[in-house]
Enzyme design. Structure first.
Site, PDB file in Angstrom:
ATOM      1  N   ASP A 154      39.985   5.172  57.750  1.00  0.00           N
ATOM      2  CA  ASP A 154      39.913   5.248  59.217  1.00  0.00           C
ATOM      3  C   ASP A 154      38.834   6.196  59.750  1.00  0.00           C
ATOM      4  O   ASP A 154      38.234   5.956  60.786  1.00  0.00           O
ATOM      5  CB  ASP A 154      41.283   5.660  59.792  1.00  0.00           C
ATOM      6  N   HIS A 155      38.576   7.287  59.014  1.00  0.00           N
ATOM      7  CA  HIS A 155      37.693   8.325  59.575  1.00  0.00           C
ATOM      8  C   HIS A 155      36.209   7.995  59.467  1.00  0.00           C
ATOM      9  O   HIS A 155      35.395   8.601  60.156  1.00  0.00           O
ATOM     10  CB  HIS A 155      37.938   9.666  58.880  1.00  0.00           C
ATOM     11  N   ASP A 161      46.358  15.339  56.488  1.00  0.00           N
ATOM     12  CA  ASP A 161      45.783  15.286  57.827  1.00  0.00           C
ATOM     13  C   ASP A 161      46.728  16.059  58.727  1.00  0.00           C
ATOM     14  O   ASP A 161      47.952  15.927  58.606  1.00  0.00           O
ATOM     15  CB  ASP A 161      45.667  13.835  58.307  1.00  0.00           C
ATOM     16  N   ARG A 185      42.650  16.808  70.356  1.00  0.00           N
ATOM     17  CA  ARG A 185      41.945  18.090  70.359  1.00  0.00           C
ATOM     18  C   ARG A 185      40.550  17.935  70.946  1.00  0.00           C
ATOM     19  O   ARG A 185      39.977  16.845  70.931  1.00  0.00           O
ATOM     20  CB  ARG A 185      41.924  18.723  68.964  1.00  0.00           C
ATOM     21  N   SER A 229      42.262  21.226  61.659  1.00  0.00           N
ATOM     22  CA  SER A 229      42.410  20.205  60.631  1.00  0.00           C
ATOM     23  C   SER A 229      42.973  20.722  59.314  1.00  0.00           C
ATOM     24  O   SER A 229      42.979  21.913  59.028  1.00  0.00           O
ATOM     25  CB  SER A 229      41.030  19.605  60.398  1.00  0.00           C
ATOM     26  N   ARG A 243      41.544  19.773  56.551  1.00  0.00           N
ATOM     27  CA  ARG A 243      40.467  19.558  55.576  1.00  0.00           C
ATOM     28  C   ARG A 243      40.292  20.782  54.669  1.00  0.00           C
ATOM     29  O   ARG A 243      40.003  21.875  55.139  1.00  0.00           O
ATOM     30  CB  ARG A 243      39.155  19.183  56.292  1.00  0.00           C
TER      31      ARG A 243
HETATM   32  C1  MIC Z   1      41.001  15.843  62.668  1.00  0.00           C
HETATM   33  O1  MIC Z   1      41.617  15.315  63.589  1.00  0.00           O
HETATM   34  O2  MIC Z   1      40.395  16.926  62.785  1.00  0.00           O
HETATM   35  C2  MIC Z   1      40.990  15.173  61.302  1.00  0.00           C
HETATM   36  C3  MIC Z   1      39.631  14.730  61.053  1.00  0.00           C
HETATM   37  O3  MIC Z   1      41.833  14.047  61.328  1.00  0.00           O
HETATM   38  C4  MIC Z   1      41.481  16.185  60.279  1.00  0.00           C
HETATM   39  C5  MIC Z   1      41.372  15.738  58.891  1.00  0.00           C
HETATM   40  C6  MIC Z   1      39.985  15.822  58.332  1.00  0.00           C
HETATM   41  O4  MIC Z   1      39.275  16.781  58.591  1.00  0.00           O
HETATM   42  O5  MIC Z   1      39.628  14.913  57.593  1.00  0.00           O
HETATM   43  C7  MIC Z   1      42.904  16.684  60.481  1.00  0.00           C
HETATM   44  O6  MIC Z   1      43.400  16.665  61.573  1.00  0.00           O
HETATM   45  O7  MIC Z   1      43.523  17.193  59.524  1.00  0.00           O
HETATM   46 FE1  SF4 Z   2      41.637  10.449  63.450  1.00  0.00          FE
HETATM   47 FE2  SF4 Z   2      42.289  13.050  63.442  1.00  0.00          FE
HETATM   48 FE3  SF4 Z   2      41.349  11.841  65.650  1.00  0.00          FE
HETATM   49 FE4  SF4 Z   2      43.730  11.246  64.774  1.00  0.00          FE
HETATM   50  S1  SF4 Z   2      43.075  13.255  65.514  1.00  0.00           S
HETATM   51  S2  SF4 Z   2      42.206   9.788  65.489  1.00  0.00           S
HETATM   52  S3  SF4 Z   2      43.483  11.333  62.557  1.00  0.00           S
HETATM   53  S4  SF4 Z   2      40.262  12.189  63.734  1.00  0.00           S
END
Ligand code: MIC
Ligand code: SF4
Length: 737
Positions: free
Chosen positions: A89-90, A154, A436, A629, A631
């Site tokens: 998805d990302h 995530d 966010r 996140s 990550r």
């Molecule tokens: C996000 O919303 O910041 C992400 C991208 O979904 C991250 C995960 C990531 O950095 O791959 C999260 O929320 O954990």
């Molecule tokens: Fe994707 Fe994270 Fe955004 Fe949700 S908050 S849509 S998981 S990047």
């Protein structure tokens, strides 16, 4: 059938005996956590004791799954010990629209998709291909179940709390552990109760509950706590609305959020073809809600009937304003009033109900002859919702007002937005229904003021073209020169004719014995080389890499957007280290002093020079370091670049664990004001490593030494990770013994 009903039945059958030993009234959170204890009988004091759990599932998305699976491969197992899934998805860019963007993503990410799909197939993991949808929506529609426990790589994994699951965001190393058959450790969380009364109406939606709560709790108020909703108001909110609230609970730092099982949960399970799960849950439903008299550490009251729509931002999700006060705030603060783009959807807000309500607003623009003033982008959360919304004419309503429907993916939410002109870095405002809004997150432009609101409010603001518009009291001029108002949104919770269940995009595992190969020439994937263990010395000397000022989220430490490309390649992604963090000494971004050259460099460059000269480094930061996140790149990169210690005023939960797992020393100031003592040319010494009682000294440029009192939260097992160099090293050591 994706859901294993037998596992659920077995879990439910064990609940009665496991919970019978607890005499006191229990919260729902406790019921679920206690059912998942690895061993019963230990001490489990909230906010104090570390407890081992046995989660039912693991979920991973493509941007974090790469590291998780690279670590899992190193564990040497034949298959995943628990049901697990991977979701693509990302990595999909939002550019021209769903069809072309998806095709482009398949070509651009082929190497990574092939890797994820072959590893998944080999180790018995469900693989959801690109276009199937965003992890949290796909999980809600297919795997989440009341009373279950899941970890996911995530931070928005708690989305599944909308169906009554304890679902917690973790780093990839934790996922690798659980898939390897280990238990999973968590400090027993505190429990914040949110008592909901009344019911939502008019322009208010579930999103406004969490937008308001973010203002009350702030981005760190939920740290090490579960937010548990209860009260009659809870049962008036749709299952997908509950999921929105739980999803965005990540923005208050909560371990997870959860709602009790009720009629709405049942209806959603049935609508998504899981009547068997609903039936099983119904039989034990008293275990799926809190007991009368359950004790919460804190209770917050929210009356849904009195709630107002909220708009939060910019740059932080907890700057919360009721819409009636927002226009004043915008004018006083000088935020750009013109709204350039409205974006709805994402994992947070793309249910059928969300899209239906937003479409009911969009339709009015056409019907009432109102010219739409801003660009409009729609991101559906899953293929199931996308097909259903399309069939029910919802997309037509969006497209009729100039909206573009993007692929079922993260897209603009994670900076995968090919936004034209963003490189000019002009000040502008956007409103999203995402969760966010950290600086530069969506389009890479630090001057984009991003605000978060519900999909229906975002749509109304898009039509008006001004962030100061309040659809509850302001009117708009139509093409006949009349002043007209938008009516409050309407939309079904569930599609009246049922969800359209076409091809969902699931590849079931083959459990074959194919060898996983990674080309040494690949720029996107790289096998991991273990970090070196602690050298056994009592003390270490450190140079200051950066003293970061203000907010330092994982987006600041390891930016996403174009860097997502390197999520499987530690060496390459480490080039983005702390590039968005502000240096406290010169207030600049990505410009730090390096004592080796006497000049200023990019953070990654300075780190590399210290590492090449065999000098270890320290990062100093302020509150809630690593917010956002899950990550783990934000911990692996500094580790890879020679950082040994991170000293902060406080840490976000997932990130603190990630640092520990990668063998770093995560310390907090005992006296937060000591942050001010640190100067640009200071060096540091940490002593007391043999007994793991770290003492930290600043060595000033003139040579005198000042002790800074520091705290840590390492338990015995976590100390072993530090000694071994990482949790993974420790796992391998114990496998050899
Ligand atoms: C996000 O919303 O910041 C992400 C991208 O979904 C991250 C995960 C990531 O950095 O791959 C999260 O929320 O954990
Ligand atoms: Fe994707 Fe994270 Fe955004 Fe949700 S908050 S849509 S998981 S990047």
């Amino acid at each position: 059938m994706t859901q294993n009903i037998q596992l659920i039945e077995d879990l439910y059958a064990s609940m009665a005996s496991k919970l019978s030993q607890f005499k006191e009234p229990l919260t729902l959170t406790e019921k679920i956590l206690f059912t998942h204890f690895d061993t019963i009988g230990g001490s489990h004091k909230r906010g104090q004791d570390y407890v081992d759990f046995r989660p039912d599932r693991v979920a991973m998305q493509d941007a974090t799954a790469q590291m998780a699976l690279l670590q899992f491969i190193n564990a040497g197992k034949k298959s995943s010990s628990v049901p697990a899934s991977v979701h693509c998805d990302h990595l999909i860019q939002a550019n021209n629209g769903a069809t072309t963007d998806l095709e482009a993503a398949k070509v651009a990410n082929q190497e990574v998709y092939d890797f994820l799909s072959s590893v998944s197939s080999k180790f018995g993991i469900d693989f959801w291909s690109a276009g199937a949808g965003i992890i949290h929506q796909v999980i809600l529609e297919n795997y989440a179940f009341p009373g279950g426990m899941m970890i996911g790589t995530d931070s928005h994994t708690p989305n599944a709390g909308g169906l009554g699951m304890v679902a917690i965001g973790v780093g990839g190393a934790d996922a690798a552990d659980v898939m390897s058959g280990l238990s999973w450790e968590l400090k027993m969380p505190k429990i914040i109760g949110v008592h909901l009364t009344g019911s939502l109406s008019g322009w208010c939606s579930a999103k406004d509950v969490i937008l308001k709560l973010a203002g009350i709790l702030t981005v760190k108020g939920g740290t090490n706590s579960v937010v548990e909703y209860f009260g009659h108001g809870a049962s008036t909110i749709s299952a997908t609305g509950k999921a929105t609230i739980c999803n965005m609970g990540a923005e208050v730092g909560a371990t997870c959020s959860i709602f009790p099982y009720d009629q709405k949960t049942k209806e959603y399970l049935i609508a998504t073809e899981r009547e068997d799960v609903a039936r099983a849950a119904e039989r034990i439903s008293h275990y799926l809600r809190a007991d009368q008299g359950a004790i919460y550490d804190q209770v917050i009251e929210i009356n849904l009937s009195e709630l107002e729509p909220y708009i939060n931002g910019p740059f932080t999700p907890d700057a919360a304003y009721p819409i009636s006060q927002f226009a004043d705030v915008v004018r006083k603060s000088g935020y750009p009033e013109k709204m350039d783009v409205g974006l709805i959807g994402s994992c947070t807000n793309s249910s059928y109900q969300d899209l239906a309500r937003a479409a009911s607003v969009a339709k009015q623009a056409k019907e009432k002859g109102i010219k739409v003033m801003s660009q409009f982008i729609i991101t559906p959360g899953s293929s199931m919702v996308q097909q259903t919304a399309k069939e029910n004419g919802l997309f037509e309503a969006f497209e009729n007002i100039g909206g573009t429907v993007m692929a079922n993916a993260c897209g603009a939410c994670i900076g995968q937005w090919a936004r034209k002109g963003a490189e000019k870095k002009l000040p502008n405002s956007i409103v999203t229904s995402f969760n966010r809004n950290f600086v530069a997150r969506n389009d890479g432009n630090p001057n984009t003021y991003a605000f978060v609101a519900s999909p229906e409010i975002t749509t109304a603001l898009t039509i008006a073209g001004k962030i100061t518009f309040n659809p509850m009291k302001d009117s708009l001029l139509n093409d006949r020169g009349e002043l007209v108002m938008l009516d409050a949104p309407r939309g079904h919770e569930l599609p009246p004719l049922g969800y359209k269940m076409g091809d969902k995009g699931l590849q079931t595992p083959q459990m074959n014995s194919v060898e996983i190969r990674i080309s040494p020439l690949s720029e996107r994937l790289q096998l991991l080389t273990p970090f070196s263990p602690w050298d056994g010395k009592e003390s270490m000397e450190l140079a200051l890499l950066i003293k970061a000022k203000g907010k330092c989220t994982t987006d600041h430490i390891s930016a996403a957007g174009r860097w997502l490309r390197y999520r499987g390649h530690l060496q390459n992604i480490s080039q983005n280290l702390l590039m968005a963090a502000t240096n406290a000494f010169n207030s600049q971004v990505d410009s730090v002093y390096c004592s080796l050259t006497g000049g200023y460099h990019r953070v990654a460059q300075a780190a590399q020079q210290y590492r090449d000269a065999n000098r270890s480094t320290i990062i100093v930061a302020q509150e809630n370091y690593g917010e956002g996140s899950s990550r783990e790149h934000a911990a692996m990169e500094p580790r890879y670049m020679g950082v040994k210690v991170v000293l902060a005023q406080s840490f976000a939960r997932i990130h603190e664990t990630n640092l520990k797992k990668q063998g770093l020393l995560a310390l907090t100031f005992a006296n937060k004001a000591d942050y001010d003592l640190i100067e640009e040319k200071d060096t540091f010494v940490v002593e007391g490593l043999k007994n793991f009682e770290p003492k930290l000294y600043i060595i000033k440029a003139d040579g005198h030494k000042i002790e800074i009192k520091v705290n840590h939260t390492y338990n015995e097992q976590q100390k072993e990770w530090f000694v071994a160099g990482s949790a993974l090293n420790r796992l391998k050591e114990s496998a050899i013994k």
